[in-house]
Design a protein around this motif. Structure first.
Motif, PDB file in Angstrom:
ATOM      1  N   UNK A 131      27.524 -21.279 -47.700  1.00 53.42           N
ATOM      2  CA  UNK A 131      29.287 -21.790 -47.944  1.00 53.42           C
ATOM      3  C   UNK A 131      29.013 -23.533 -47.255  1.00 53.42           C
ATOM      4  N   UNK A 132      29.559 -24.122 -47.249  1.00 51.66           N
ATOM      5  CA  UNK A 132      29.442 -25.694 -46.310  1.00 51.66           C
ATOM      6  C   UNK A 132      29.746 -25.113 -45.209  1.00 51.66           C
ATOM      7  N   UNK A 133      30.475 -24.811 -44.734  1.00 51.42           N
ATOM      8  CA  UNK A 133      31.424 -24.135 -43.544  1.00 51.42           C
ATOM      9  C   UNK A 133      30.770 -23.270 -42.360  1.00 51.42           C
ATOM     10  N   UNK A 134      29.773 -22.160 -43.521  1.00 56.97           N
ATOM     11  CA  UNK A 134      28.623 -21.709 -43.155  1.00 56.97           C
ATOM     12  C   UNK A 134      27.565 -22.505 -42.659  1.00 56.97           C
ATOM     13  N   UNK A 135      27.338 -23.412 -43.415  1.00 57.61           N
ATOM     14  CA  UNK A 135      26.516 -24.811 -43.004  1.00 57.61           C
ATOM     15  C   UNK A 135      26.905 -25.420 -41.848  1.00 57.61           C
ATOM     16  N   UNK A 136      27.466 -25.268 -40.539  1.00 54.01           N
ATOM     17  CA  UNK A 136      28.039 -26.112 -39.636  1.00 54.01           C
ATOM     18  C   UNK A 136      28.295 -24.880 -38.482  1.00 54.01           C
ATOM     19  N   UNK A 137      28.124 -23.604 -38.694  1.00 61.07           N
ATOM     20  CA  UNK A 137      28.304 -22.545 -37.823  1.00 61.07           C
ATOM     21  C   UNK A 137      26.955 -22.227 -37.942  1.00 61.07           C
ATOM     22  N   UNK A 138      26.240 -22.309 -38.600  1.00 60.05           N
ATOM     23  CA  UNK A 138      24.676 -21.778 -37.939  1.00 60.05           C
ATOM     24  C   UNK A 138      23.996 -22.976 -37.394  1.00 60.05           C
ATOM     25  N   UNK A 139      24.354 -24.077 -36.867  1.00 61.02           N
ATOM     26  CA  UNK A 139      23.747 -24.933 -36.663  1.00 61.02           C
ATOM     27  C   UNK A 139      23.965 -24.717 -34.913  1.00 61.02           C
ATOM     28  N   UNK A 140      24.806 -24.048 -34.405  1.00 60.53           N
ATOM     29  CA  UNK A 140      25.321 -23.457 -33.681  1.00 60.53           C
ATOM     30  C   UNK A 140      26.176 -21.964 -33.085  1.00 60.53           C
ATOM     31  N   UNK A 141      25.242 -21.471 -33.806  1.00 58.74           N
ATOM     32  CA  UNK A 141      25.646 -19.488 -33.298  1.00 58.74           C
ATOM     33  C   UNK A 141      24.720 -18.371 -33.066  1.00 58.74           C
ATOM     34  N   UNK A 142      25.757 -17.744 -32.078  1.00 59.50           N
ATOM     35  CA  UNK A 142      24.638 -16.663 -31.434  1.00 59.50           C
ATOM     36  C   UNK A 142      25.335 -14.793 -31.891  1.00 59.50           C
ATOM     37  N   UNK A 143      24.779 -14.139 -31.360  1.00 62.91           N
ATOM     38  CA  UNK A 143      25.093 -12.379 -31.275  1.00 62.91           C
ATOM     39  C   UNK A 143      25.398 -11.826 -29.969  1.00 62.91           C
ATOM     40  N   UNK A 144      26.210 -11.135 -29.831  1.00 58.64           N
ATOM     41  CA  UNK A 144      26.249 -10.424 -29.006  1.00 58.64           C
ATOM     42  C   UNK A 144      26.993  -8.893 -29.279  1.00 58.64           C
ATOM     43  N   UNK A 145      25.356  -7.919 -28.887  1.00 62.26           N
ATOM     44  CA  UNK A 145      26.167  -6.231 -29.222  1.00 62.26           C
ATOM     45  C   UNK A 145      27.433  -5.744 -28.269  1.00 62.26           C
ATOM     46  N   UNK A 146      27.035  -4.995 -29.668  1.00 62.16           N
ATOM     47  CA  UNK A 146      28.736  -3.894 -28.544  1.00 62.16           C
ATOM     48  C   UNK A 146      28.715  -3.404 -27.916  1.00 62.16           C
ATOM     49  N   UNK A 147      28.935  -3.202 -26.572  1.00 64.68           N
ATOM     50  CA  UNK A 147      28.902  -2.356 -25.942  1.00 64.68           C
ATOM     51  C   UNK A 147      30.579  -1.647 -25.002  1.00 64.68           C
ATOM     52  N   UNK A 148      31.327  -1.745 -25.733  1.00 63.88           N
ATOM     53  CA  UNK A 148      32.361  -1.205 -25.939  1.00 63.88           C
ATOM     54  C   UNK A 148      33.412  -2.238 -25.166  1.00 63.88           C
TER      55      UNK A 148
END
Length: 255
Positions: A131-148
């Motif tokens: 989506x166009x919205x995802x295009x804006x998000x994916x320019x500036x996105x990170x992930x962090x794994x769950x640790x509780x």
């Protein structure tokens, strides 16, 4: 029964009061948009003129109840530096202090457990470029794994490292996080990130093959965003209107 909090406007600087008003507005807007989770999740804002202190919600209030005067001010170790009958959310302090310590240019951090955000956070592929919205998000996105539940001080280092220079993050199996130089910026990032998740889930639910945006277009979305907002930024354009809407639908945040 409506809670009443004595005004502290005369006890803080005009700069801090302005931030308090915007932060209280953000809490109420999160409730208005249906992104809240009872008393869970949190938004913080750095205290102007004091890089080691930030403002956060009184743990126990619903977001729709928060006012500029009820916000709690804490220092770098999570201690209240102004009187409040409410405690500080320990998980909230861990997450927000991690970002504020690692990113001095960041003045607001916003974390949610929206249904759509949590659902996408559990998907192995994360945010899809559909989506166009995802295009804006994916320019500036990170992930962090769950640790509780975020109670361990050691997680702060890993969270800050995973965030890097991004302003949007998917917290795996948990929710979403955004940050910005202003409250308005962090809120606008969250609006777009959550909408991206909602669109993705609806598209996937149709059970049809999905069309992805070409990588060369994705790589230019950041510049396109600057052009379409004439360099002012979407956050600055939409924030005054959001405050007008809030004053109509849930006034009283600015006391």
């Amino acid at each position: 029964m409506e809670l009443q909090f004595p005004s502290i406007r005369s006890k803080v600087t005009s700069e801090e009061w302005s931030v308090r008003v915007d932060l209280a507005a953000a809490y109420r807007l999160v409730a208005l948009f249906g992104w809240d989770d009872l008393i869970s999740t949190h938004i913080s804002a750095r205290v102007p003129g004091n890089s080691s202190e930030f403002l956060i919600n009184p743990f126990g209030l619903f977001f729709e109840e928060i006012t500029a005067s009820s916000l709690i001010k804490v220092n770098g170790v999570g201690e209240k530096v102004m009187d409040s009958e409410f405690p500080v959310n320990p998980a909230g302090f861990t997450i927000h202090s991690a970002v504020h310590e690692a990113r001095p240019e960041i003045n607001c951090v916003l974390h949610t457990h929206t249904v759509h955000g949590v659902a996408v956070s559990a998907q192995e592929d994360g945010i899809l470029p559909i989506s166009q919205q995802s295009g804006f998000v994916l320019t500036n996105l990170a992930y962090h794994s769950y640790e509780g539940i975020a109670l361990k001080a050691a997680e702060k280092v890993r969270l800050a490292k995973d965030l890097g220079t991004a302003n949007q993050m998917v917290l795996r199996n948990h929710g979403l996080l955004t940050c910005g130089a202003t409250v308005a910026e962090a809120f606008k990032y969250m609006y777009t990130l959550n909408m991206t998740c909602q669109i993705q889930l609806l598209a996937q639910a149709a059970g049809k093959n999905l069309v992805e945006i070409p990588k060369d277009i994705l790589s230019s979305m950041g510049q396109q965003s600057k052009e379409v907002t004439k360099g002012v930024g979407a956050a600055a354009l939409v924030w005054p209107g959001l405050l007008r809407r809030l004053k109509r639908e849930n006034p009283g945040y600015d006391v």
